[in-house]
Enzyme design. Structure first.
Site, PDB file in Angstrom:
ATOM      1  N   HIS A 185       0.854  -1.207   0.000  1.00 56.89           N
ATOM      2  CA  HIS A 185       0.000   0.000   0.000  1.00 56.89           C
ATOM      3  C   HIS A 185       0.884   1.249   0.000  1.00 56.89           C
ATOM      4  O   HIS A 185       1.038   1.883   1.041  1.00 56.89           O
ATOM      5  CB  HIS A 185      -0.899  -0.003   1.230  1.00 56.89           C
ATOM      6  CG  HIS A 185      -2.062   0.929   1.140  1.00 56.89           C
ATOM      7  ND1 HIS A 185      -2.013   2.234   1.545  1.00 56.89           N
ATOM      8  CD2 HIS A 185      -3.308   0.732   0.689  1.00 56.89           C
ATOM      9  CE1 HIS A 185      -3.195   2.802   1.376  1.00 56.89           C
ATOM     10  NE2 HIS A 185      -3.996   1.898   0.851  1.00 56.89           N
ATOM     11  N   GLU A 212      -7.859   3.028  13.195  1.00 63.03           N
ATOM     12  CA  GLU A 212      -7.512   2.102  14.278  1.00 63.03           C
ATOM     13  C   GLU A 212      -6.600   2.777  15.305  1.00 63.03           C
ATOM     14  O   GLU A 212      -6.763   2.576  16.510  1.00 63.03           O
ATOM     15  CB  GLU A 212      -6.844   0.838  13.726  1.00 63.03           C
ATOM     16  CG  GLU A 212      -6.355  -0.128  14.783  1.00 63.03           C
ATOM     17  CD  GLU A 212      -7.437  -0.725  15.672  1.00 63.03           C
ATOM     18  OE1 GLU A 212      -7.109  -1.130  16.812  1.00 63.03           O
ATOM     19  OE2 GLU A 212      -8.622  -0.789  15.259  1.00 63.03           O
ATOM     20  N   GLY A 250      -5.891   4.373   5.412  1.00 63.86           N
ATOM     21  CA  GLY A 250      -6.823   5.143   6.243  1.00 63.86           C
ATOM     22  C   GLY A 250      -7.428   4.322   7.360  1.00 63.86           C
ATOM     23  O   GLY A 250      -7.642   4.827   8.465  1.00 63.86           O
ATOM     24  N   VAL A 251      -7.697   3.043   7.105  1.00 54.03           N
ATOM     25  CA  VAL A 251      -8.287   2.211   8.157  1.00 54.03           C
ATOM     26  C   VAL A 251      -7.333   2.048   9.333  1.00 54.03           C
ATOM     27  O   VAL A 251      -7.775   1.914  10.482  1.00 54.03           O
ATOM     28  CB  VAL A 251      -8.748   0.831   7.635  1.00 54.03           C
ATOM     29  CG1 VAL A 251      -9.878   0.986   6.637  1.00 54.03           C
ATOM     30  CG2 VAL A 251      -7.602   0.051   7.031  1.00 54.03           C
ATOM     31  N   ILE A 257       1.825   4.726   1.420  1.00 57.00           N
ATOM     32  CA  ILE A 257       0.882   5.581   2.147  1.00 57.00           C
ATOM     33  C   ILE A 257       0.235   4.729   3.239  1.00 57.00           C
ATOM     34  O   ILE A 257      -0.189   3.600   2.974  1.00 57.00           O
ATOM     35  CB  ILE A 257      -0.199   6.146   1.204  1.00 57.00           C
ATOM     36  CG1 ILE A 257       0.424   7.049   0.138  1.00 57.00           C
ATOM     37  CG2 ILE A 257      -1.272   6.910   1.994  1.00 57.00           C
ATOM     38  CD1 ILE A 257      -0.534   7.496  -0.942  1.00 57.00           C
TER      39      ILE A 257
END
Length: 162
Positions: A67, A81, A76-77, A73
């Site tokens: 990723h 978290e 986003g998840v 990067i």
């Protein structure tokens, strides 16, 4: 960047501003472990109100291999978290030793917005502010910042499991 003195904070200190937790203390408080422990330290803890979690983002984290290989990067998840873990640490710190090691479950994620990418080398500051708490359910306004500005924000709700 300001120097932060890492102190082992005792419970019941009231609304002492500037309280901090180091990684050893964090690992006593929540059950998460590498590679899923996403908070390296906590600073500016105000019991029952707010805190800031610090995440040092490094290239050797496993999610960066996919990723994205050409432009890593932080997903986003994982930022969400990290917000949840910082919130859980504030809850456990506020409730004291009886809450240590208990699970804190997500209930909802609302108004999540991703503003700027988080990349290796960034220090992610996760600001969590309690909006309300009733029984074992807590709701927080969370913002994640880097030196480049606000990276993400969300309102999250969580429940500590008895």
């Amino acid at each position: 960047m300001n120097d932060v003195v890492m102190a082992k904070v005792e419970y019941g200190t009231g609304h002492k501003r500037g309280a901090a937790l180091d990684i050893e203390r964090i690992m006593q408080m929540i059950p998460h472990r590498y590679p899923f422990l996403l908070i390296d330290r906590m600073i500016n803890i105000v019991e029952g109100e707010s805190a800031t979690g610090i995440k040092n983002v490094t290239f050797n984290e496993p999610h960066f291999t996919g990723h994205f290989p050409q432009k890593p990067i932080m997903p986003g998840v994982l930022i969400i978290e990290a917000m949840a873990q910082a919130s859980a640490l504030l809850v456990v710190h506020t409730l004291g030793p009886k809450a240590e090691g208990k699970l804190v479950y997500f209930m909802s994620i609302e108004e999540a917005k991703f503003r700027k990418p988080v990349v290796p080398g960034d220090t992610l500051e996760i600001h969590v502010q309690k909006m309300k708490a009733r029984g074992n359910v807590w709701k927080f306004m969370c913002e994640a910042h880097t030196v480049n500005g606000k990276a993400a924000e969300a309102v999250i709700s969580a429940m500590i499991v008895e």
